[in-house]
Design a protein around this motif. Structure first.
Motif, short mmCIF file in Angstrom:
data_model
loop_
_atom_site.label_atom_id
_atom_site.label_comp_id
_atom_site.label_asym_id
_atom_site.label_seq_id
_atom_site.Cartn_x
_atom_site.Cartn_y
_atom_site.Cartn_z
N GLU A 11 28.61 46.65 -2.43
CA GLU A 11 27.77 47.29 -1.41
C GLU A 11 28.68 48.03 -0.44
N ARG A 12 28.57 49.37 -0.43
CA ARG A 12 29.45 50.21 0.40
C ARG A 12 28.68 50.73 1.61
N HIS A 13 29.23 50.48 2.79
CA HIS A 13 28.60 50.90 4.04
C HIS A 13 29.45 51.97 4.71
N GLU A 14 28.79 52.98 5.24
CA GLU A 14 29.43 54.03 6.05
C GLU A 14 28.93 53.85 7.48
N PRO A 15 29.65 53.08 8.28
CA PRO A 15 29.18 52.83 9.65
C PRO A 15 29.18 54.10 10.50
N SER A 16 28.25 54.14 11.43
CA SER A 16 28.23 55.23 12.42
C SER A 16 29.48 55.13 13.29
N ALA A 17 29.81 56.21 13.94
CA ALA A 17 30.99 56.24 14.81
C ALA A 17 30.96 55.09 15.81
N GLY A 18 32.06 54.37 15.89
CA GLY A 18 32.18 53.28 16.84
C GLY A 18 31.54 51.97 16.43
N ARG A 19 30.95 51.91 15.22
CA ARG A 19 30.25 50.68 14.80
C ARG A 19 30.93 49.96 13.64
N ARG A 20 32.11 50.40 13.25
CA ARG A 20 32.79 49.81 12.09
C ARG A 20 32.98 48.30 12.23
N ASP A 21 33.52 47.86 13.37
CA ASP A 21 33.77 46.43 13.57
C ASP A 21 32.47 45.64 13.59
N GLU A 22 31.43 46.21 14.17
CA GLU A 22 30.13 45.55 14.21
C GLU A 22 29.57 45.37 12.80
N VAL A 23 29.64 46.43 12.00
CA VAL A 23 29.14 46.36 10.62
C VAL A 23 29.96 45.34 9.82
N ALA A 24 31.27 45.36 9.99
CA ALA A 24 32.13 44.40 9.29
C ALA A 24 31.75 42.97 9.69
N GLY A 25 31.46 42.75 10.96
CA GLY A 25 31.07 41.43 11.43
C GLY A 25 29.76 40.96 10.81
N VAL A 26 28.78 41.85 10.74
CA VAL A 26 27.49 41.51 10.11
C VAL A 26 27.71 41.16 8.65
N LEU A 27 28.51 41.95 7.96
CA LEU A 27 28.76 41.70 6.54
C LEU A 27 29.56 40.41 6.31
N LYS A 28 30.48 40.11 7.21
CA LYS A 28 31.22 38.85 7.10
C LYS A 28 30.30 37.65 7.27
N THR A 29 29.35 37.75 8.18
CA THR A 29 28.36 36.68 8.36
C THR A 29 27.53 36.52 7.08
N ALA A 30 27.12 37.65 6.50
CA ALA A 30 26.36 37.61 5.24
C ALA A 30 27.19 36.97 4.13
N ALA A 31 28.46 37.34 4.04
CA ALA A 31 29.34 36.79 3.00
C ALA A 31 29.51 35.28 3.15
N GLU A 32 29.64 34.81 4.39
CA GLU A 32 29.78 33.37 4.62
C GLU A 32 28.54 32.63 4.16
N THR A 33 27.37 33.17 4.46
CA THR A 33 26.12 32.54 4.03
C THR A 33 26.00 32.59 2.51
N MET A 34 26.38 33.69 1.94
CA MET A 34 26.28 33.92 0.50
C MET A 34 27.13 32.90 -0.29
N ARG A 35 28.31 32.60 0.22
CA ARG A 35 29.22 31.69 -0.49
C ARG A 35 28.60 30.33 -0.75
#
Length: 95
Positions: A11-35
């Motif tokens: 799943e490839r995300h193109e975050p809006s300007a200034g939101r890269r860290d926020e998007v990465a954080g959301v995806l990390k939370t999803a990955a933790e739940t997924m595991r």
């Protein structure tokens, strides 16, 4: 249970300007739940050397059913809705 994943979801995300860290954080939370999900062999959040602006979620699953079951869970769908752009998704299955 197989000793390897038969399904890999990218799943490839193109975050809006200034939101890269926020998007990465959301995806990390999803990955933790997924595991912890039934049929998940692992999940991680990465970046690409070819597309450094992208944030990439890589998932490995026992089966398409296990993957689909997780992606339909309310906690995942609500988490994904916090992201501003639809991701590009590619699914690989063993040949």
């Amino acid at each position: 249970m197989n000793d390897h994943a038969s399904v890999v979801r990218i799943e490839r995300h193109e975050p809006s300007a200034g939101r890269r860290d926020e998007v990465a954080g959301v995806l990390k939370t999803a990955a933790e739940t997924m595991r912890d999900a039934s049929g998940c062999f692992g999940a991680q959040v990465t970046t690409s050397d070819r597309q450094p602006t992208q944030v990439v979620l890589i998932e490995r699953w026992e089966s398409e059913d296990a993957m689909r079951s997780f992606h339909e869970r309310p906690e995942f769908t609500s988490l994904e809705r916090t992201l501003d752009n639809k991701p590009s998704v590619e699914i690989f299955t063993t040949a």
